[in-house]
Structure formats: C-alpha cells, structure tokens
Scaffold this active site. Structure first.
Site, PDB file in Angstrom:
ATOM      1  CB  THR A  86      -5.386   3.291  -6.137  1.00 25.70           C
ATOM      2  OG1 THR A  86      -6.350   4.078  -6.871  1.00 25.70           O
ATOM      3  CG2 THR A  86      -4.333   2.777  -7.095  1.00 25.70           C
ATOM      4  CB  CYS A 261     -13.819   8.151  -7.171  1.00 25.17           C
ATOM      5  SG  CYS A 261     -13.421   7.009  -8.508  1.00 25.17           S
TER       6      CYS A 261
END
Length: 425
Positions: A86, A261
C-alpha cells in the site's frame, strides 16, 4: 467460514509479507501462494527468495505450499489473505490501486462461506469502505451474509532474523464476532506467542497505522535534535548515549527515514484525518523533518568539503549503501536517493556501492549502476549511509581508506569510533 480442518488458504502477493506468511501456513494447511510476477514465482519454485526473508530450507519445510500465477488455482480456496503493498503516490496520497486490484482478483474466486483477510497497512475504514465493495461487485455476493472479512495487519521487519512472524504478537479482527473468532483461531496456529483480538476491523487498522507513525515522529524528534546539536558543536551520538543511561529514555537515532512502512504509513493516517476535518500538525511536521534530511546531509557534506579545500565540482563521491535499512535488499522508498539527487545538483560524480541490493532493481527503479567494489583511496568524499554488517566487517582502516589523502568521511550510521570520521549525523 469453515472449520480449520477444511481450510485451504490463498496468499495474494508473495513479497516481504506474503512469503513468510505462506511458508508458516504451508506447514499446517494447503496453501496457494499467488503472485502476478512470473519471475517471482519461478525463483520461489527453485527454492530461492530474493528478499532474503525465507531460506531454502524453510521453503522446503512448507510441504503444503504451492506457487501459482494462474488465478484458476484460487478457485477452491476458502480463505484469501491479501498481502500486497500500500504505497503513496507522487503527491503523498494513499495509492490503493494494488489493494483494489487484489480485491478484484479475490472477488472473481470468492464463493459463499469464504473469508477474506487483509494484512496490508491502510487507514481506518479502508477494508470495509474501499475493499469490501470491490469484493461484492466482482463476486456478486453479499458482505457478512455470503462472505466475511478479517483484518490482521502485518508486522514484518525486513532483515530482522530475531523478530519474525511466529514470535510477534498478531492483531486480529473480523467483520462479525464469529469471523473474529475464526481469524484469531487461524493465526494462533502459526503465531507461537499468541494474538490480540481487536474489537473491530477499524480498531485493528488504526493500531497498525499508528505503530509506524509513532516511530516516524520519534525519529523526527531525534533528527531535529541532531540539527540543533550540530549548530551547537555537540556530537549527537554522545548526547544520546548519555541520555540513554536513564531507564525510560527511548533509543531512537537520527537518520534517513525510508522504506515501505515508516516513511509511508503516516500519510495514510493524515489522509483519513484530513478527510474527517482534522489537520494533524505533529505527524505532518515529523514527516517534513524526516523528508528534508537528504538535503541537510548533502549540504553539510559540501560545506565540509569547501572548508577542507576539497574541490566540489567534478568531485568523486562514494555512497556506501542504497537500501532503506541495514542487512536487507529492500530498495522501496529508500531515502538515500535524496542525498544522491541533492549532491548531483552541486556538479559532483556520485558512485554507489551496496552488496545487499539487487543491481537490476537499483538500475530499473532509480537508474543507479551499483559498483562491483569500491576503490581504495579513490574518493573525494565517502558517505557511510547504511549500516550493513559487510561494512562493519571491513573495519575502520578499510572504511577510512576509501577516501583520498584529502577527503571527507561522513559517518551517518556511526559505523566508526567517535572522532574518526570528519562528520557524523
């Protein structure tokens, strides 16, 4: 949903998150490891993992795991676990396109009674508001009547051989109480230290996205402290070492913040916050500081070269390390490229050496031709940008010896003893 005895699992996406998960489940259940990249499937079929997260022996032990690129292999699966990236786009907004595409793939194979579990990091609400409608539309089935959804966010730390999937507590959640129980029971089969069952999918999503947001803000604080101490002529590393003698002082260090992240997830939370009418000041301020560090590092090096009368234009500068973190081949969102781009604005020649990084990936993603080996005594400046064990093993003399007789050694990762390098972050 079925009982565990009838479970057949599909893992959608076999990267840093999906492959360890597929291997862990593949020791207990029939597992279809699905990835759209034929080259990835081919290498895994040969017992090799380019991400270095799973060894050949571990792959061999997952005797119930098979690898596929054909969506037909998903047809008889009952549990679908989505582990795709993502990322953010060029405007630092969430890019859900991989997640939507994966949901469409799953939707085409979805049957009544099946469960879909998402592990990808998202903002609170994304699973039920963005993914579920795609599943319904593609499958023609009704959510929480014909199929059910769970969420269990990944906590993989690339390159970490101590904290691994099976010994990191797993957050679980489900769209109904029964689904939550099923998802929790499923993960308890592979996570030896246990699970934490959240009250809702939104709670689980929020818990995941703040894990890395918290780290990002803490690193931003230390980066800002490093900038302050630099102006005061104080060594930041020595300050942190002294402060760290207090039991509750958090051991964060300054540096470049990249990866898939920490440098990305906060933007998912700020996006959702702004959509709800709240402007998140601390989180965005932290992101601004961390994203600026490439320019700060480059400027500090150039100033040091000028002070030492090292010619800047045409200078040959070596950067040791390109990956976003040590002992890991992952190049995603590495912020070392910020330093490179900024240095090139000064008219210098930049060469990069990284024995952990994939040469083809470095070329295709960033246009960087990695060196086969650095040249001793060949550089006007050297930046130790990533703390790979290979660099530590070279020793102080070899690292210092990379520079010419009149050069600058910039130790970003404190690989050298205090007072050895010309600059430290």
């Amino acid at each position: 949903m079925g009982n565990l005895g009838s479970v057949k699992i599909a893992i959608i996406g076999l990267g840093y998150v999906g492959l360890p998960l597929a291997v862990a489940f593949g020791k207990h259940f029939p597992v279809v490891g699905f990835d759209s990249n034929p080259a990835r499937i081919a290498e895994l079929g040969q017992g090799h993992d380019a991400t270095m997260e799973v060894s050949g022996d571990e792959l061999a032990m997952a005797d119930k795991l098979t690898f596929h690129t054909d969506t037909q292999a998903l047809r008889d699966c009952t549990v679908f676990i989505v582990t795709v990236p993502t990322p953010i786009d060029a405007y630092k907004q969430p890019d859900l396109s991989p997640l939507i595409a994966a949901s469409e793939t799953v939707g085409k194979a979805l049957k009544a009674g099946d469960t879909v579990i998402y592990e990808s990091t998202v903002y609170p609400g994304a699973t039920e508001e963005d993914c579920v409608p795609v599943l319904e539309k593609t499958s023609g089935l009704t959510f929480n009547k014909d199929f059910f959804v769970g969420y269990s966010p990944e906590r993989i730390n690339p390159g970490d051989k101590t904290h691994r999937l099976v010994n990191i507590i797993k957050i679980t959640a489900g769209s109904t109480p029964e689904t939550a129980d099923f998802v929790d029971t499923l993960y308890r089969r592979i996570v030896t230290v246990g699970t934490h069952k959240a009250s809702s999918i939104r709670v689980a999503e929020a818990a995941k996205v703040i894990e890395n947001t918290q780290r990002d803000v803490n690193v931003a604080l230390v980066n800002e402290l490093a900038l302050i101490f630099d102006r005061l002529g104080i060594d930041t590393g020595e300050v942190l070492e002294a402060a760290g003698t207090k039991w509750n002082f958090l051991p964060f260090k300054p540096g470049l913040v990249g990866g898939h992240c920490i440098g990305v997830d906060p933007y998912y939370l700020t996006h959702k916050a702004q959509a709800a009418g709240y402007h998140p000041e601390i989180i965005l301020a932290g992101r601004k500081i961390n994203d600026s560090m490439g320019k700060v590092i480059a400027a500090k090096l150039i100033k040091a070269m000028i002070r030492k009368s090292v010619p800047v234009v045409g200078a040959n500068i070596l950067i040791m390390g390109l990956t976003f973190k040590e002992n890991c081949p992952d190049l995603r969102n590495t912020r070392v490229v910020d330093v490179i781009a900024e240095l090139q604005e000064y008219g210098v020649q930049v060469q990069v050496y990284d024995p952990c990084a994939n040469k083809a990936a470095a070329k295709s993603e960033y246009g960087i031709d990695l060196l086969e080996a650095p040249q001793q005594g060949g550089y006007d400046a050297v930046i130790l940008a990533v703390a790979h064990d290979q660099f530590r093993d070279m020793g102080t003399d070899a690292l210092m010896g990379l520079g010419k007789s009149c050069s600058i050694i910039y130790d970003l990762k404190h690989l050298l003893p205090v007072g050895t390098a010309d600059l430290r972050l």
